[in-house]
Motif scaffolding. Structure first.
Motif, mmCIF file in Angstrom:
data_model
loop_
_atom_site.group_PDB
_atom_site.id
_atom_site.type_symbol
_atom_site.label_atom_id
_atom_site.label_comp_id
_atom_site.label_asym_id
_atom_site.label_seq_id
_atom_site.Cartn_x
_atom_site.Cartn_y
_atom_site.Cartn_z
ATOM 1 N N ARG A 187 46.694 40.156 43.726
ATOM 2 C CA ARG A 187 46.832 41.226 43.899
ATOM 3 C C ARG A 187 45.837 42.035 44.870
ATOM 4 N NH1 ARG A 187 46.928 44.967 40.534
ATOM 5 N NH2 ARG A 187 48.947 46.379 41.216
ATOM 6 N N LEU A 188 46.391 42.260 46.156
ATOM 7 C CA LEU A 188 45.549 43.235 46.893
ATOM 8 C C LEU A 188 44.975 44.160 45.976
ATOM 9 C CD1 LEU A 188 44.262 43.752 49.369
ATOM 10 C CD2 LEU A 188 46.553 45.160 50.226
ATOM 11 N N ALA A 189 45.194 44.777 44.933
ATOM 12 C CA ALA A 189 44.400 46.064 44.587
ATOM 13 C C ALA A 189 43.534 45.947 43.640
ATOM 14 C CB ALA A 189 45.606 47.488 43.471
ATOM 15 N N ALA A 192 41.079 44.986 46.491
ATOM 16 C CA ALA A 192 40.052 45.617 46.503
ATOM 17 C C ALA A 192 38.783 47.148 45.409
ATOM 18 C CB ALA A 192 40.570 47.066 46.632
ATOM 19 N N VAL A 212 47.744 48.245 53.329
ATOM 20 C CA VAL A 212 46.163 48.926 52.164
ATOM 21 C C VAL A 212 47.127 50.430 52.373
ATOM 22 C CG1 VAL A 212 44.420 49.727 53.121
ATOM 23 C CG2 VAL A 212 44.918 47.724 53.525
ATOM 24 N N VAL A 216 45.477 50.885 46.846
ATOM 25 C CA VAL A 216 44.512 50.270 47.798
ATOM 26 C C VAL A 216 43.448 51.136 47.435
ATOM 27 C CG1 VAL A 216 43.900 48.570 49.110
ATOM 28 C CG2 VAL A 216 46.262 48.042 47.915
#
Length: 220
Positions: A187-189, A192, A212, A216
C-alpha cells in the motif's frame, strides 16, 4: 526509394541526419498546414518518429493506412493509444535507459535541494538579504528513509544512488521484486507513512494519475 516516415517533432541534429540517410523524412513540425501534408503523403507513411510528450494521436494514426511502427525517442508512451496501435498491428517502441541516469540524478538533486533549502538560499543571496538575518537551517539527506513508487529502471537507479547516502530504502510496486533487499509495501500510504522522502518513478497515464492523493500526503 527509401521508406517514407513522418517526423513529428525536432530531434538532435545527429538523429535527424541518420534518419535522412536511411529514410525519406517528412517533417510535420515544419508544416504551416500539417493536415495537408498528411493528406498528401499519408498513404505512403510506414513509420512515425516522435517524442514521449508529442506521441501520436489517434486521428493521425488512423490517417496512415500503411503505418507499421511508432518509434518514440524517450520512455513515455502516455501520448500514444497503445490499445488502438495493437488493434492496428502497429508496433510502438521506446528508447529505454537513454534517460534513466539523468532522471535518477535529478531525483537525488531535488531531494538535496529541498532538504538543504538550496533554491531558497539562492534567492536569499540574490536578493541581498543576508544582512537582515540568517537562513533557517536545513536538514541532511544522509540516513533518511526513502520511499520509491515504482521499482523499474528509474526506481532502481534512484535506489542505487540513495544507497550512497546511507538511506533506508523501501518501495511499492505492482508486485514485490525478488532480486532486491529493499522492503516492499503493498500500500502506497503505508510506504509514505514510513518515509521521509517519496520518489515517484511509476509510469504515467490513467493507471497512475492521482495516486499521490491527500491520504498519501498526510501519511508522508
Amino acid at each position: 526509394m527509401n521508406p517514407e516516415i513522418l517526423l513529428i517533432e525536432p530531434m538532435m541534429p545527429e538523429v535527424e541526419a541518420r534518419l535522412d540517410a536511411a529514410y525519406q523524412v517528412h517533417r510535420l513540425f515544419q508544416q504551416a498546414d500539417p493536415a495537408a501534408l498528411v493528406a498528401q503523403v499519408g498513404s505512403r507513411i510506414r513509420a512515425i518518429v516522435t517524442g514521449g510528450r508529442s506521441g501520436a494521436g489517434n486521428e493521425l494514426v488512423d490517417a496512415l493506412p500503411a503505418l507499421e511502427i511508432i518509434a518514440i525517442n524517450g520512455i513515455g508512451t502516455d501520448a500514444v493509444d497503445l490499445d488502438r496501435a495493437r488493434t492496428r498491428g502497429v508496433r510502438v517502441t521506446t528508447t529505454p535507459d537513454v534517460l534513466t541516469d539523468d532522471v535518477a540524478d535529478m531525483a537525488i538533486a531535488l531531494m538535496l535541494a529541498v532538504a538543504r533549502r538550496i533554491c531558497r538560499g539562492d534567492q536569499f543571496v540574490r536578493e541581498r538579504r543576508w544582512p537582515e538575518g540568517t537562513m533557517p537551517l536545513g536538514t541532511k539527506v544522509s540516513g533518511k528513509r526513502l520511499g520509491i513508487v515504482g521499482l523499474g529502471r528509474v526506481g532502481r537507479a534512484i535506489a542505487r544512488r540513495a544507497e550512497g547516502f546511507g538511506m533506508a530504502i523501501a518501495y511499492t510496486n505492482l508486485q514485490a521484486v525478488e532480486d532486491v533487499t529493499y522492503r516492499h509495501h503493498p500500500r502506497l500510504a503505508d510506504l509514505a507513512r514510513e518515509s521521509d522522502f517519496l520518489a515517484v518513478a511509476a509510469s504515467g497515464g490513467p493507471g497512475s494519475r492521482g495516486i499521490v492523493d491527500a491520504v498519501v500526503l498526510d501519511a508522508l
